[in-house]
Write a protein that holds these residues in place. Structure first.
Motif, short mmCIF file in Angstrom:
data_model
loop_
_atom_site.label_atom_id
_atom_site.label_comp_id
_atom_site.label_asym_id
_atom_site.label_seq_id
_atom_site.Cartn_x
_atom_site.Cartn_y
_atom_site.Cartn_z
N MET A 8 34.45 75.93 56.46
CA MET A 8 33.78 77.44 55.98
C MET A 8 32.76 77.29 56.61
SD MET A 8 36.44 78.47 54.43
CE MET A 8 35.83 79.81 53.31
N ALA A 9 32.17 78.49 57.23
CA ALA A 9 30.84 78.63 57.96
C ALA A 9 29.66 77.96 57.40
CB ALA A 9 30.79 80.04 58.53
N ASN A 10 29.67 78.55 55.82
CA ASN A 10 28.80 78.03 54.96
C ASN A 10 29.12 77.00 54.00
OD1 ASN A 10 25.79 78.35 54.12
ND2 ASN A 10 26.26 79.60 52.54
N GLY A 11 30.18 76.23 54.47
CA GLY A 11 30.66 75.36 53.51
C GLY A 11 29.98 73.81 53.69
N GLN A 12 30.22 72.99 52.64
CA GLN A 12 29.51 71.80 52.66
C GLN A 12 29.99 70.85 53.96
OE1 GLN A 12 29.71 70.05 48.51
NE2 GLN A 12 31.44 71.08 48.64
N LEU A 13 30.97 71.02 54.60
CA LEU A 13 31.25 70.02 55.54
C LEU A 13 30.54 70.37 57.00
CD1 LEU A 13 33.04 67.65 56.86
CD2 LEU A 13 34.90 69.67 57.38
N VAL A 14 30.28 71.55 57.22
CA VAL A 14 29.41 71.99 58.02
C VAL A 14 27.87 71.29 58.25
CG1 VAL A 14 28.22 73.93 59.58
CG2 VAL A 14 30.77 74.11 58.87
N LYS A 15 27.54 71.36 56.81
CA LYS A 15 26.30 70.79 56.70
C LYS A 15 26.21 69.31 56.70
CE LYS A 15 25.28 74.41 53.20
NZ LYS A 15 24.97 74.73 51.88
N MET A 16 27.24 68.62 56.42
CA MET A 16 27.38 67.20 56.68
C MET A 16 27.39 66.76 57.80
SD MET A 16 29.79 66.07 53.32
CE MET A 16 29.20 66.15 51.53
N LEU A 17 28.19 67.44 58.68
CA LEU A 17 28.48 67.39 60.05
C LEU A 17 27.13 67.55 60.72
CD1 LEU A 17 31.78 69.04 61.03
CD2 LEU A 17 31.44 66.69 60.85
N LEU A 18 26.00 68.32 60.40
CA LEU A 18 24.75 68.61 61.03
C LEU A 18 24.09 67.49 60.64
CD1 LEU A 18 24.47 72.33 60.13
CD2 LEU A 18 24.67 71.39 62.41
N TYR A 19 24.09 66.90 59.31
CA TYR A 19 23.35 65.72 58.97
C TYR A 19 23.55 64.59 59.74
CZ TYR A 19 21.22 62.37 55.87
OH TYR A 19 20.45 61.31 55.27
N THR A 20 24.89 64.38 60.11
CA THR A 20 25.18 63.04 60.72
C THR A 20 25.09 63.28 62.15
OG1 THR A 20 27.48 63.81 60.82
CG2 THR A 20 27.08 62.54 58.81
N GLU A 21 24.65 64.31 62.75
CA GLU A 21 24.23 64.64 64.32
C GLU A 21 25.46 64.51 65.13
OE1 GLU A 21 21.03 62.08 65.07
OE2 GLU A 21 19.77 63.25 63.81
N VAL A 22 26.77 64.78 64.50
CA VAL A 22 27.72 64.52 65.48
C VAL A 22 28.20 65.97 65.98
CG1 VAL A 22 29.09 62.89 63.93
CG2 VAL A 22 29.59 65.44 63.60
N THR A 23 27.23 67.05 65.47
CA THR A 23 27.46 68.26 66.16
C THR A 23 26.88 68.49 67.81
OG1 THR A 23 25.27 68.66 65.23
CG2 THR A 23 26.91 69.48 64.19
N ARG A 24 26.14 67.39 68.30
CA ARG A 24 26.16 67.16 69.75
C ARG A 24 27.21 67.06 70.42
NH1 ARG A 24 22.01 62.28 69.68
NH2 ARG A 24 21.33 63.35 67.96
N TYR A 25 28.37 66.69 69.74
CA TYR A 25 29.71 66.29 70.41
C TYR A 25 30.84 67.48 69.98
CZ TYR A 25 27.27 61.78 70.34
OH TYR A 25 26.29 60.83 70.57
N LEU A 26 30.46 68.32 69.38
CA LEU A 26 31.37 69.29 68.87
C LEU A 26 30.89 70.87 69.13
CD1 LEU A 26 31.59 68.18 65.34
CD2 LEU A 26 33.37 67.79 67.00
N ASP A 27 31.93 71.45 69.45
CA ASP A 27 32.08 73.04 69.59
C ASP A 27 32.53 73.76 68.61
OD1 ASP A 27 30.46 72.95 72.02
OD2 ASP A 27 32.29 72.41 73.06
N PHE A 28 31.95 74.69 67.89
CA PHE A 28 32.49 75.43 66.84
C PHE A 28 32.95 76.82 67.22
CE2 PHE A 28 31.44 72.74 63.25
CZ PHE A 28 30.29 72.10 63.46
N LYS A 29 34.04 77.23 66.98
CA LYS A 29 34.67 78.28 67.18
C LYS A 29 34.87 79.23 66.11
CE LYS A 29 38.26 80.74 70.24
NZ LYS A 29 37.19 81.58 70.68
N VAL A 30 34.55 80.54 65.89
CA VAL A 30 34.61 81.47 64.80
C VAL A 30 36.14 82.15 65.13
CG1 VAL A 30 34.11 83.74 63.69
CG2 VAL A 30 32.49 82.17 64.56
#
Length: 214
Positions: free
Chosen positions: A82-104
């Motif tokens: 979920m775009a505004n869900g808890q998991l996206v926030k946690m992934l941002l916190y752990t900084e793994v988003t630099r290795y991920l691409d999100f697609k709507v």
């Protein structure tokens, strides 16, 4: 390998990986291990298709009509983020988003001809689990191959305060990871003695998206 760690995480499922990342970002020395030769545990992705048949003990293997086995990549527990869900926030916190691409997900599509994978899941309530998902399976006919699996649901009976062993819950039948995130927050609170700092997560999220907007 060093002999002393602040945290030892067993298993590389989503729950364990998020907790490992959170602890690492918080300055803890973490040892992350898995008994399997692949990542993901119950939430792993399987490729090629032959490995999926082996996992469900279908010794005949996939037919030629399925095409090349390496063209398939099957998530055992496929879910949406979920775009505004808890998991996206946690992934941002752990900084793994630099290795991920999100697609709507832009819409729903109907497939004709080309092969596809569909998963129907539910929480078992009767002695005949397969019959419980029959209405969903009927919508998918004709079915070339059906894989049926029943997984027990586990949850800890000890909060880990004395043993310092903190167990996660099993994945459920929901279509997103919100219940998994609740489990992660519960384990974190039992480990750290305080609730997870979502305000800190919010600041990191603003920093990431703020940089992207510049």
């Amino acid at each position: 390998m060093d002999e002393e760690y602040d945290v030892i995480v067993l298993g590389t499922g989503l729950t364990e990986c998020i907790l490992s990342g959170i602890m690492s970002v918080n300055g803890k020395k973490v040892l992350h291990m898995d008994r399997n030769p692949y990542y993901g545990g119950e939430s792993s992705s399987i490729t090629p298709l032959e490995e999926l048949y082996k996992r469900f003990q279908l010794l005949e293997g996939p037919p030629e009509s399925m095409g090349r086995g390496r063209d398939w990549n099957v998530d055992l527990i496929p879910k949406f983020l979920m775009a505004n869900g808890q998991l996206v926030k946690m992934l941002l916190y752990t900084e793994v988003t630099r290795y991920l691409d999100f697609k709507v997900v832009e819409g729903s599509f109907v497939y004709k001809g080309g092969k596809y994978i569909a998963i129907a899941s539910t929480t078992v309530e009767t002695a005949d689990p397969e019959k419980e998902v029959e209405p969903a399976l009927e919508l998918l006919e004709p079915i070339d191959q059906k894989f049926v699996a029943i997984s027990d649901l586990y949850e800890p009976i000890d909060d880990g305060s004395e043993s310092q062993v903190f167990c996660s819950c099993s994945y459920d039948a929901t279509t997103h990871f919100e219940t998994t995130c609740n489990d992660i927050k519960d384990i974190y609170k039992r480990m750290a003695g305080s609730a997870f700092d979502f305000e800190n997560m919010k600041r990191k999220q603003n920093d990431v998206f703020g940089e992207a907007d510049q």
